[in-house]
Design an enzyme around this catalytic site. Structure first.
Site, PDB file in Angstrom:
ATOM      1  N   ASP A  99      45.723 -34.287  -1.873  1.00  0.00           N
ATOM      2  CA  ASP A  99      44.982 -33.753  -0.732  1.00  0.00           C
ATOM      3  C   ASP A  99      43.537 -34.234  -0.701  1.00  0.00           C
ATOM      4  O   ASP A  99      42.990 -34.501   0.361  1.00  0.00           O
ATOM      5  CB  ASP A  99      45.021 -32.225  -0.755  1.00  0.00           C
ATOM      6  CG  ASP A  99      46.374 -31.671  -0.344  1.00  0.00           C
ATOM      7  OD1 ASP A  99      47.123 -32.388   0.344  1.00  0.00           O
ATOM      8  OD2 ASP A  99      46.683 -30.534  -0.709  1.00  0.00           O
ATOM      9  N   GLY A 100      42.910 -34.318  -1.881  1.00  0.00           N
ATOM     10  CA  GLY A 100      41.533 -34.798  -1.927  1.00  0.00           C
ATOM     11  C   GLY A 100      41.404 -36.206  -1.384  1.00  0.00           C
ATOM     12  O   GLY A 100      40.467 -36.517  -0.635  1.00  0.00           O
TER      13      GLY A 100
ATOM     14  N   ARG B 228      39.409 -37.711   1.994  1.00  0.00           N
ATOM     15  CA  ARG B 228      38.521 -38.877   1.976  1.00  0.00           C
ATOM     16  C   ARG B 228      38.975 -39.944   2.966  1.00  0.00           C
ATOM     17  O   ARG B 228      38.149 -40.591   3.621  1.00  0.00           O
ATOM     18  CB  ARG B 228      38.450 -39.463   0.559  1.00  0.00           C
ATOM     19  CG  ARG B 228      37.723 -38.566  -0.431  1.00  0.00           C
ATOM     20  CD  ARG B 228      37.326 -39.313  -1.684  1.00  0.00           C
ATOM     21  NE  ARG B 228      38.487 -39.761  -2.447  1.00  0.00           N
ATOM     22  CZ  ARG B 228      39.115 -39.015  -3.347  1.00  0.00           C
ATOM     23  NH1 ARG B 228      38.727 -37.764  -3.565  1.00  0.00           N
ATOM     24  NH2 ARG B 228      40.145 -39.492  -4.019  1.00  0.00           N
TER      25      ARG B 228
ATOM     26  N   ASN C  80      39.571 -20.984   0.554  1.00  0.00           N
ATOM     27  CA  ASN C  80      39.548 -19.714   1.284  1.00  0.00           C
ATOM     28  C   ASN C  80      40.612 -18.747   0.768  1.00  0.00           C
ATOM     29  O   ASN C  80      40.352 -17.563   0.548  1.00  0.00           O
ATOM     30  CB  ASN C  80      39.751 -19.988   2.771  1.00  0.00           C
ATOM     31  CG  ASN C  80      39.936 -18.727   3.582  1.00  0.00           C
ATOM     32  OD1 ASN C  80      39.004 -17.968   3.802  1.00  0.00           O
ATOM     33  ND2 ASN C  80      41.168 -18.498   4.040  1.00  0.00           N
TER      34      ASN C  80
ATOM     35  N   SER D  55      42.112 -18.796  -2.157  1.00  0.00           N
ATOM     36  CA  SER D  55      41.786 -18.418  -3.529  1.00  0.00           C
ATOM     37  C   SER D  55      40.734 -17.313  -3.577  1.00  0.00           C
ATOM     38  O   SER D  55      40.706 -16.505  -4.502  1.00  0.00           O
ATOM     39  CB  SER D  55      41.287 -19.631  -4.315  1.00  0.00           C
ATOM     40  OG  SER D  55      42.291 -20.617  -4.417  1.00  0.00           O
TER      41      SER D  55
END
Length: 268
Positions: free
Chosen positions: A58-59, A63, A172, A174
């Site tokens: 996901d990161g 990007r 959010n 978490s």
């Protein structure tokens, strides 16, 4: 980090890709996948591509979306990372058929403007969320204004964030914030470890809201701001709004789009 355009869910992109740009994170498993896919399907520069295929987690997908936002090219992610909430399953053999059948979601990021204690202005975009986090041993003190109206004079906390619907399952969630349906056109304002007001659990705001956080006692209680991992230390204030002028086009396999994933996440 995501706000969806109205009526944009499950849009068919009418795409029969001929030119694919393969981008991959630095992880060895992603680089190996890219080499295999390029060998099978060829590779185009992102500016010349009909579709961009992002390989990673996901990161890396975030990007890729940030890095290609100036291109009107859809991005199809395949998971070569960990969670892969924004990604499709990885497969080498049926990519062209999957791209032709994919459904498109149009999403808008959040725009953050922040001033640090030296008076310098910083701008950044966030697809998931903008978060404010204490940067010292003492709790942060934040003042919250929405559309020019003071809503909370003092929030004592470890931080606070403003999340888009697709970002609502990340930091959010978490922080015990709500999961937002993709088509809801709302934002989640969530406190992180609120101390006072002790039981304040945050607020749901319309997509059009302009939110401002002012840091109280910034010298004594330093706070940093983060927009999709773009971090700014020692901030004085932050203003956040949705940015409808920027459109990210994300492709998902049928039946596995963001709306379905958000619903499924609430039953796991």
């Amino acid at each position: 980090m995501i706000v969806s355009e109205p009526n944009a869910q499950h849009r068919k992109p009418d795409l029969m890709p001929k030119r694919i740009a393969f981008l991959a994170s630095d992880a060895p498993v992603a680089q190996t996948a890219r080499a295999a896919l390029v060998g099978r399907y060829g590779n185009a520069a992102p500016r010349d591509a009909d579709v961009i295929v992002a390989l990673g987690g996901d990161g890396y997908m975030l990007r890729t979306l940030h890095g290609t936002q100036h291109l009107d090219v859809p991005v199809y992610g395949m998971n070569r990372g960990t969670i892969g909430f924004l990604m499709n399953e990885y497969s080498e053999t049926d990519l062209l058929d999957r791209l032709a059948a994919a459904e498109e979601e149009i999403i808008n990021p959040l725009s953050m403007t922040a001033m640090d204690q030296s008076g310098k202005i910083h701008n950044a975009l966030a697809i998931n969320e903008v978060s404010l986090l204490r940067a010292g041993p003492q709790a942060a003190k934040l003042r919250i204004t929405v559309d020019g109206r003071l809503r909370l004079a003092e929030l004592v906390c470890d931080g606070a964030l403003l999340s888009t619907p697709a970002g609502s399952t990340a930091y959010n969630y978490s922080a015990h914030g709500p999961i937002l349906p993709i088509g809801s056109d709302v934002l989640a304002l969530t406190a992180i470890a609120a101390f006072r007001p002790r039981r304040w659990r945050g607020a749901l705001l319309p997509k059009t809201a302009h939110v401002r956080f002012d840091v109280v006692d910034a010298d004594k209680r330093p706070v940093m701001a983060d927009a999709d991992s773009a971090s700014i230390p020692d901030i004085d204030w932050v203003e956040i709004r949705s940015e409808p002028a920027i459109r990210h086009r994300i492709l998902f396999d049928p039946g596995h789009g963001l709306e379905e994933r958000l619903i499924s996440e609430q039953f796991t």
